[in-house]
Design an enzyme around this catalytic site. Structure first.
Site, PDB file in Angstrom:
ATOM      1  N   ASP A  24       0.799  -1.251   0.000  1.00  0.00           N
ATOM      2  CA  ASP A  24       0.000   0.000   0.000  1.00  0.00           C
ATOM      3  C   ASP A  24       0.823   1.289   0.000  1.00  0.00           C
ATOM      4  OD1 ASP A  24      -1.891  -1.964   0.255  1.00  0.00           O
ATOM      5  OD2 ASP A  24      -2.765  -1.234   2.105  1.00  0.00           O
ATOM      6  N   GLU A  72      -4.579  -0.864  -1.391  1.00  0.00           N
ATOM      7  CA  GLU A  72      -5.907  -0.919  -0.750  1.00  0.00           C
ATOM      8  C   GLU A  72      -6.843   0.017  -1.509  1.00  0.00           C
ATOM      9  OE1 GLU A  72      -6.055   0.035   3.463  1.00  0.00           O
ATOM     10  OE2 GLU A  72      -8.228   0.267   3.398  1.00  0.00           O
ATOM     11  N   LYS A 129      -6.641  -4.903  -3.157  1.00  0.00           N
ATOM     12  CA  LYS A 129      -7.332  -5.511  -2.007  1.00  0.00           C
ATOM     13  C   LYS A 129      -8.323  -4.518  -1.410  1.00  0.00           C
ATOM     14  CE  LYS A 129      -3.518  -4.410   1.188  1.00  0.00           C
ATOM     15  NZ  LYS A 129      -4.194  -3.585   2.184  1.00  0.00           N
ATOM     16  N   LYS A 132      -7.746  -4.568   4.820  1.00  0.00           N
ATOM     17  CA  LYS A 132      -6.443  -4.217   5.383  1.00  0.00           C
ATOM     18  C   LYS A 132      -5.440  -5.344   5.131  1.00  0.00           C
ATOM     19  CE  LYS A 132      -8.325  -0.484   6.976  1.00  0.00           C
ATOM     20  NZ  LYS A 132      -8.249   0.704   6.084  1.00  0.00           N
ATOM     21  N   VAL A 157       3.070   0.321   4.263  1.00  0.00           N
ATOM     22  CA  VAL A 157       2.342   1.092   5.285  1.00  0.00           C
ATOM     23  C   VAL A 157       0.915   0.563   5.428  1.00  0.00           C
ATOM     24  CG1 VAL A 157       3.710   3.149   4.874  1.00  0.00           C
ATOM     25  CG2 VAL A 157       1.594   2.851   3.583  1.00  0.00           C
ATOM     26  N   THR A 158       0.326   0.776   6.616  1.00  0.00           N
ATOM     27  CA  THR A 158       0.971   1.248   7.818  1.00  0.00           C
ATOM     28  C   THR A 158       1.319   0.051   8.706  1.00  0.00           C
ATOM     29  OG1 THR A 158      -1.120   1.501   9.045  1.00  0.00           O
ATOM     30  CG2 THR A 158      -0.348   3.411   7.823  1.00  0.00           C
ATOM     31  N   CYS A 162      -2.218  -2.391   7.857  1.00  0.00           N
ATOM     32  CA  CYS A 162      -2.146  -3.357   6.751  1.00  0.00           C
ATOM     33  C   CYS A 162      -0.924  -4.266   6.828  1.00  0.00           C
ATOM     34  CB  CYS A 162      -2.216  -2.610   5.417  1.00  0.00           C
ATOM     35  SG  CYS A 162      -3.860  -1.894   5.159  1.00  0.00           S
ATOM     36  N   GLN A 202       8.101 -12.862  22.017  1.00  0.00           N
ATOM     37  CA  GLN A 202       7.793 -14.259  22.336  1.00  0.00           C
ATOM     38  C   GLN A 202       8.474 -15.229  21.361  1.00  0.00           C
ATOM     39  OE1 GLN A 202       3.503 -14.763  23.670  1.00  0.00           O
ATOM     40  NE2 GLN A 202       3.366 -12.799  22.616  1.00  0.00           N
TER      41      GLN A 202
HETATM   42  C1  C5J Z   1      -3.143   0.664   5.489  1.00  0.00           C
HETATM   43  C2  C5J Z   1      -4.861   1.941   6.596  1.00  0.00           C
HETATM   44  N1  C5J Z   1      -2.654   0.435   4.292  1.00  0.00           N
HETATM   45  N2  C5J Z   1      -4.043   2.344   7.573  1.00  0.00           N
HETATM   46  N3  C5J Z   1      -4.400   1.204   5.557  1.00  0.00           N
HETATM   47  O1  C5J Z   1      -2.498   0.447   6.505  1.00  0.00           O
HETATM   48  O2  C5J Z   1      -6.023   2.265   6.598  1.00  0.00           O
END
Ligand code: C5J
Length: 219
Positions: A24, A72, A129, A132, A157-158, A162, A202
């Protein structure tokens, strides 16, 4: 097999079965006037990701690693956008509204596309897509299987949205995920820090974390 110093312990991968996944890196998230900014975010925080990611992408291409991009977004009639997503919160503009870079988060619009510095090459798949995660309502799983990919180098990102959603599901699906710390970004400094820590916690509950300079050394 290349091995990179990583947290919580070194990550070993076979280049032929490893893909660089770039999530993204769209104008809508990274540049002013897009979806990210409509939600009240400071998009300059995400722009820091671009220079190291350009270097990593160059190294991955030179080494012949598979490269896969995601975006996205939604179809123009919004039939793939659930009301729960469309109506959430109080953004300055909603998904589908006309913005300075075209309709917000709509496929085919200027703002929906990937930033110029990371423009996909002709032969690099771009997965569109609606959610997310990168697996939900996409053909990513089939694409990775067809290419024989079992390890993912995850960027984009972010970090906490996502990237995390994708890494968590990839992990459940049996992929080994290496998240590149300076090639993922968040609008929130604390989410960046905790998001990365959660991946490697972990004993590597979701995967591994390393900075791009260490990874580029071994690619
Ligand atoms: C992504 C969002 N790509 N933060 N989308 O992380 O809405």
């Amino acid at each position: 097999m290349p091995t990179v110093d990583a947290s919580p312990y070194p990550f070993t991968f076979q280049p032929e079965s490893t893909a660089l996944l770039i999530i993204d890196m769209q104008r809508d998230f990274v540049e002013p006037g897009g979806f990210g900014e409509t939600l009240g975010n400071d998009v300059s925080k995400l722009q820091k990701v671009i220079p190291p990611l350009v270097r990593l992408l160059g190294a991955a291409r030179a080494a012949g690693l598979a490269v896969i991009h995601t975006r996205e977004g939604h179809v123009p009639d919004l039939s793939d956008c659930p009301p729960a997503k469309l109506n959430r919160g109080a953004p300055s503009m909603r998904i589908g509204d006309p913005g300075p870079k075209g309709r917000i988060l709509i496929r085919g619009e200027y703002g929906h596309d990937i930033v110029d510095d990371l423009k996909p090459l002709e032969d690099e798949p771009v997965i569109d897509k609606p959610g997310k995660g990168s697996f939900y309502a996409t053909n990513l799983s089939e694409l990775l299987a067809a290419k024989g990919i079992t390890s993912l180098i995850v960027t984009g990102v972010t970090t906490e949205v996502c990237v995390h959603t994708t890494v968590r599901e990839a992990n459940d699906r049996g992929f080994e995920c290496l998240v590149v710390s300076d090639c993922v970004g968040s609008y929130f400094d604390e989410f960046q820090q905790v998001g990365l820590a959660m991946v490697a916690a972990q004993g590597g509950i979701f995967g591994w974390v390393t900075p791009s300079d260490k990874l580029i050394e071994v690619i």
